[in-house]
Scaffold this active site. Structure first.
Site, PDB file in Angstrom:
ATOM      1  N   ASP A 169       9.366   2.709  -0.469  1.00 46.71           N
ATOM      2  CA  ASP A 169       8.273   3.344   0.532  1.00 46.71           C
ATOM      3  C   ASP A 169       8.724   2.862   1.933  1.00 46.71           C
ATOM      4  OD1 ASP A 169       6.213   4.006   1.893  1.00 46.71           O
ATOM      5  OD2 ASP A 169       4.590   3.393   0.254  1.00 46.71           O
ATOM      6  N   TYR A 182       0.815  -1.228   0.067  1.00 45.22           N
ATOM      7  CA  TYR A 182       0.028  -0.092   0.087  1.00 45.22           C
ATOM      8  C   TYR A 182       0.899   1.407   0.001  1.00 45.22           C
ATOM      9  CZ  TYR A 182      -3.496   3.368   1.883  1.00 45.22           C
ATOM     10  OH  TYR A 182      -4.287   4.246   1.764  1.00 45.22           O
ATOM     11  N   LYS A 236       4.253   9.364   8.086  1.00 43.33           N
ATOM     12  CA  LYS A 236       3.982   9.813   9.523  1.00 43.33           C
ATOM     13  C   LYS A 236       5.131   9.697  10.450  1.00 43.33           C
ATOM     14  CE  LYS A 236       1.804   5.532   8.328  1.00 43.33           C
ATOM     15  NZ  LYS A 236       0.461   4.913   8.094  1.00 43.33           N
TER      16      LYS A 236
END
Ligand code: HOZ
Length: 425
Positions: free
Chosen positions: A237, A142, A265
């Protein structure tokens, strides 16, 4: 009725599904999401005041635990000087210099406000740099919710088993090629079928959106070799793994170099932050240096920067934190093993650094198909018994758990005891 039940009913009237991010809705595990009021260290407290030992940690960033005092203090001090300028600040340079000093292969970095933005912008940059349109992603990974990444995505898309996403056009999806995680031959085949057309390969170097999935020996290195040979931009990622698996993230921990890296985050220490960075040769194509356009009023926001800077600096200056995190996660692994091995149910625990997850499977779980084939009904039951007893796990088998350094061995013992009770052992 609990306060969370009341709040959920109220929330559903004005917020779609009652939540601002789908996984939180408990739709696949069933029941009512727990509405949180405050958190400190390893613990969260819900609207009724019930305490939970937290194994989500805001989906990764709370590496040092909730409300880590130096971060809270830094935010308070900074807020007094304005919460946003929309103009450059020295703090942004300090943040960029800190990231560059910690992350391998990052000469330049651009701050954004979320991991979604970071991945979306990195892909645009890779396309602009190579002049190619297609890219390869892995099933169950994701990379945020930008259109191009929603094909065979993990996290909520997998949790809710959404096959086709209304609103994502066929034209966009056409350029997204997918391969199973850990399947180098499948990638090789895609590259051959689309010779000279592939701009980027993007991967979660340790995947966290289908549970925790570990790259097999040689897999990432093999992708690196393919990218070098074919002029493809290799994007890591590191929204979850960056600064969590090591001060230099997965690149450092796994010894594989990326061309571009995305962060999310974690680098905001809990504030809404993202970033993408990489080699100068590629990064200089971003506007205003180059013509690959990317922008954001809140990018480099002072409150977000000071929170992230304070946390990253703590991690950089205290490398023993990584050893502690690893020991705690290994201790949890051992404890869960002792409970689950006494059951007549097959299970797999995947662990890497301070990421860990449980799949009730009789086969190794090394890709999305294996994660999806596991007994996720049993996971849902496990989740609820743990939750009832004050252990806050991700509400989906398609999410990794994250350990914080605020967690004590005693908390882990308590967690393992509750797991034992939950299976009536
Ligand atoms: N995408 C996040 C986990 N992989 C979930 C974020 C949230 O629901 O808050």
């Amino acid at each position: 009725m609990t306060k969370s039940e009341e709040l959920f009913e109220r929330a559903k009237k004005t917020i779609p599904g009652g939540v601002n991010s789908p996984v939180r809705a408990f739709k696949s595990v069933g029941g009512t999401p727990v509405f949180m009021e405050r958190a400190k260290g390893a613990y969260m407290y819900d609207a009724d005041g019930k305490k939970y030992i937290d194994y989500i940690n805001s989906w990764g960033p709370m590496i040092l635990g909730h409300a880590y005092e130096p971060v809270v203090k830094a935010i308070q001090d900074k807020a007094a000087g304005s919460t946003s300028f929309g103009a450059p600040t020295e703090l942004e340079i300090e943040m960029a210099e800190l990231i560059v000093s910690m992350a391998p292969n990052v000469d330049m970095v651009r701050m954004v406000s979320s991991g979604t933005e970071a991945c979306m912008s990195a892909l645009r940059l890779a396309r602009g740099y190579t002049g190619r349109n297609k890219f390869i992603k892995f099933e169950g990974c994701y990379h945020g919710h930008a259109d191009a990444f929603l094909v065979k995505a993990g996290s909520g898309v997998a949790t809710f088993n959404i096959q086709t996403i209304p609103g994502v056009t066929a034209g966009v999806s056409m350029d997204t090629l997918t391969a199973p995680y850990n399947d180098l031959a499948a990638v090789q085949q895609l590259v051959e079928e689309h010779k000279g057309e592939i701009a980027a390969i993007i991967i979660e170097p340790v995947a966290g959106n289908m549970g925790c999935i570990i790259p097999e020996a040689g897999f990432l290195q093999g992708l690196r070799t393919i990218c070098d040979k074919e002029g493809i931009v290799f994007i890591f990622d590191e929204v979850m793994t960056g600064f969590r698996l090591a001060a230099g993230g997965a690149q450092d921990r796994l010894g594989v170099n990326a061309d571009l890296v995305t962060y999310g985050k974690v680098i905001g220490g809990g504030m809404p932050v993202g970033a993408f960075g990489g080699k100068k040769e590629i990064m200089q194509h971003i506007a205003p240096l180059g013509n690959v356009y990317q922008a954001g009023t809140l990018s480099g926001n002072p409150i977000a920067m000071i929170a992230g800077y304070t946390m990253l600096k703590t991690l950089k200056d205290n490398p023993s934190i990584y050893k502690d995190l690893e020991e705690k996660t290994a201790y949890l692994h051992k404890g869960l093993d002792s409970v689950l091995s006494a059951l007549n149910t097959p299970y797999v625990i995947n662990r890497f650094g301070s990421m860990i997850s449980v799949h009730f499977s009789d086969k190794p779980v090394n890709n999305f198909a294996a994660a999806a084939a596991a007994n996720n009904t049993l996971f849902n039951k496990f989740f609820h018994v743990m939750l009832d007893n004050g252990i806050y796990l991700p509400p989906s088998a398609f999410e990794t758990w994250f350990i914080s350094n605020a967690l004590s061995m005693k908390d882990i013992d308590e967690t393992v005891d509750i797991a034992k009770e939950s299976f009536n052992l």
